[in-house]
Design a protein around this motif. Structure first.
Motif, mmCIF file in Angstrom:
data_model
loop_
_atom_site.group_PDB
_atom_site.id
_atom_site.type_symbol
_atom_site.label_atom_id
_atom_site.label_comp_id
_atom_site.label_asym_id
_atom_site.label_seq_id
_atom_site.Cartn_x
_atom_site.Cartn_y
_atom_site.Cartn_z
ATOM 1 N N ALA A 56 -3.249 -1.899 12.345
ATOM 2 C CA ALA A 56 -3.883 -2.401 13.570
ATOM 3 C C ALA A 56 -5.403 -2.292 13.477
ATOM 4 O O ALA A 56 -6.133 -3.235 13.836
ATOM 5 N N PHE A 57 -5.890 -1.162 12.983
ATOM 6 C CA PHE A 57 -7.338 -0.964 12.871
ATOM 7 C C PHE A 57 -7.939 -1.828 11.764
ATOM 8 O O PHE A 57 -9.108 -2.226 11.854
ATOM 9 N N LEU A 58 -7.178 -2.112 10.727
ATOM 10 C CA LEU A 58 -7.656 -3.037 9.696
ATOM 11 C C LEU A 58 -7.866 -4.425 10.287
ATOM 12 O O LEU A 58 -8.818 -5.131 9.930
ATOM 13 N N GLU A 59 -6.982 -4.811 11.206
ATOM 14 C CA GLU A 59 -7.111 -6.108 11.884
ATOM 15 C C GLU A 59 -8.329 -6.107 12.794
ATOM 16 O O GLU A 59 -9.101 -7.080 12.834
ATOM 17 N N VAL A 60 -8.531 -5.017 13.518
ATOM 18 C CA VAL A 60 -9.652 -4.923 14.467
ATOM 19 C C VAL A 60 -10.991 -4.885 13.735
ATOM 20 O O VAL A 60 -11.923 -5.635 14.068
ATOM 21 N N LEU B 143 -5.627 -8.098 5.023
ATOM 22 C CA LEU B 143 -5.294 -6.743 4.578
ATOM 23 C C LEU B 143 -4.282 -6.084 5.506
ATOM 24 O O LEU B 143 -3.404 -5.349 5.047
ATOM 25 N N SER B 144 -4.427 -6.336 6.803
ATOM 26 C CA SER B 144 -3.544 -5.692 7.773
ATOM 27 C C SER B 144 -2.083 -6.043 7.527
ATOM 28 O O SER B 144 -1.197 -5.187 7.633
ATOM 29 N N VAL B 145 -1.828 -7.298 7.177
ATOM 30 C CA VAL B 145 -0.452 -7.755 6.941
ATOM 31 C C VAL B 145 0.102 -7.165 5.649
ATOM 32 O O VAL B 145 1.203 -6.591 5.626
ATOM 33 N N PHE C 166 -12.081 1.376 8.864
ATOM 34 C CA PHE C 166 -13.488 0.978 8.923
ATOM 35 C C PHE C 166 -14.146 1.088 7.549
ATOM 36 O O PHE C 166 -14.881 0.199 7.126
ATOM 37 N N GLY C 167 -13.897 2.185 6.839
ATOM 38 C CA GLY C 167 -14.466 2.364 5.506
ATOM 39 C C GLY C 167 -14.033 1.282 4.545
ATOM 40 O O GLY C 167 -14.829 0.780 3.732
ATOM 41 N N LEU D 222 -8.013 8.866 14.978
ATOM 42 C CA LEU D 222 -9.376 8.894 14.441
ATOM 43 C C LEU D 222 -9.376 8.676 12.929
ATOM 44 O O LEU D 222 -10.180 7.896 12.396
ATOM 45 N N GLY D 223 -8.479 9.361 12.235
ATOM 46 C CA GLY D 223 -8.402 9.222 10.781
ATOM 47 C C GLY D 223 -8.057 7.808 10.361
ATOM 48 O O GLY D 223 -8.654 7.268 9.419
#
Length: 281
Positions: free
Chosen positions: A90-94, A54-56, A23-24, A16-17
């Protein structure tokens, strides 16, 4: 609480964190070129200059910092931190594919800072990390021990924010980045029982031996026993005293309440602590 249930809850917090943090960053901060310092700030600059996702960038920099800084972590935190680093990327990519907010820089900096602080706080609360400037600060502190980790983190974040302002040639971005960094740090502190200093914890319990054993085993913190006497009931007892970091307060309270729900606990600020497991603040 069983160990299995505790692990599940810990990793739910980390998931979650990491998602809230990603997302932020993608929804509020990156569209406005706002930085809260650290690795995400560097990744934002690289994204706009070289068009690298950013994810990379975040994954590569965090893994490099982890390789050099993992020895500063407790054994129980190493796996959680690796998971946090991978999840963040992973979440930055999503979340990069989500719609973004780009109307007002003040709103972006405030809400972006809140979400970043919340995401970092939820992750660190469970003794994990998503990487970032704290690793670099720990390594610098080993080389220059008379400068605190907190001071190095502030220095690194400040340098990244100044760098972003120079690269984007916009001092307004620097201004809103400072606001966002301040808000995120306050939100994180609030989640971690606030404060940059260590905490002293005094515990009065009929099960003091069991509590002390678990703190020393699970948290790798020293505990001092102080003989005490309750003047109301005239009963001799052993009061425990332990100095921990702010982020460790939830863990020590969970141990105390699980063993003795009726334990009496006092938590106070420690303005300066020096010794094994701590750096001078």
């Amino acid at each position: 609480m069983s160990n299995r249930k505790k692990y599940v809850i810990d990793y739910l917090y980390i998931v979650l964190g990491s998602f809230i943090l990603a997302f932020g960053i993608n929804f509020f901060l990156v569209p406005a070129k706002i930085s809260t310092g650290g690795v995400s700030g560097i990744a934002t600059v690289i994204y706009y200059v070289f068009n690298i996702p950013l994810s990379v960038t975040t994954l590569v920099i965090n893994l490099i910092l982890f390789f050099f800084g993992y020895k500063t972590l407790k054994k129980s935190s190493i796996v959680k931190t690796i998971v946090g680093i991978i999840l963040l990327s992973a979440f930055l990519e999503v979340t990069e594919k989500f719609p973004v907010y780009s109307d007002d820089m003040m709103i972006a900096s405030v809400f972006g800072g809140i979400l970043v602080g919340l995401g970092v706080g939820l992750t660190v609360l469970k003794d994990a990390s998503t990487g970032g400037s704290d690793f670099a600060a720990l390594m610098l502190n080993k080389a220059i021990p008379y400068i605190s980790v907190a001071s190095f983190i502030l220095l690194i974040d400040t340098v990244v924010i100044v760098l972003s302002g120079i690269v984007f040639k916009d001092y307004t971005i620097m201004f809103y980045s400072v606001i966002s960094l301040y808000i995120s740090s306050k939100v994180t502190d609030w989640i971690l029982v606030s404060g940059n200093y260590a905490k002293s914890v005094y515990i009065i319990s009929k099960n003091s031996d069991l509590i002390a054993d678990e703190i020393m085993r699970d948290m790798e913190r020293g505990v001092t026993g102080i003989y005490s006497r309750g003047l109301y009931n005239k009963i001799d007892n052993m009061m425990l005293m332990c100095v921990v970091k702010s982020k460790e307060i939830p863990q020590i309270m969970e141990i105390v309440k699980r063993i003795d729900k009726d334990a009496f606990t006092i938590i106070s600020e420690v303005r300066e602590v020096d010794g094994e497991g701590f750096t001078r603040v």
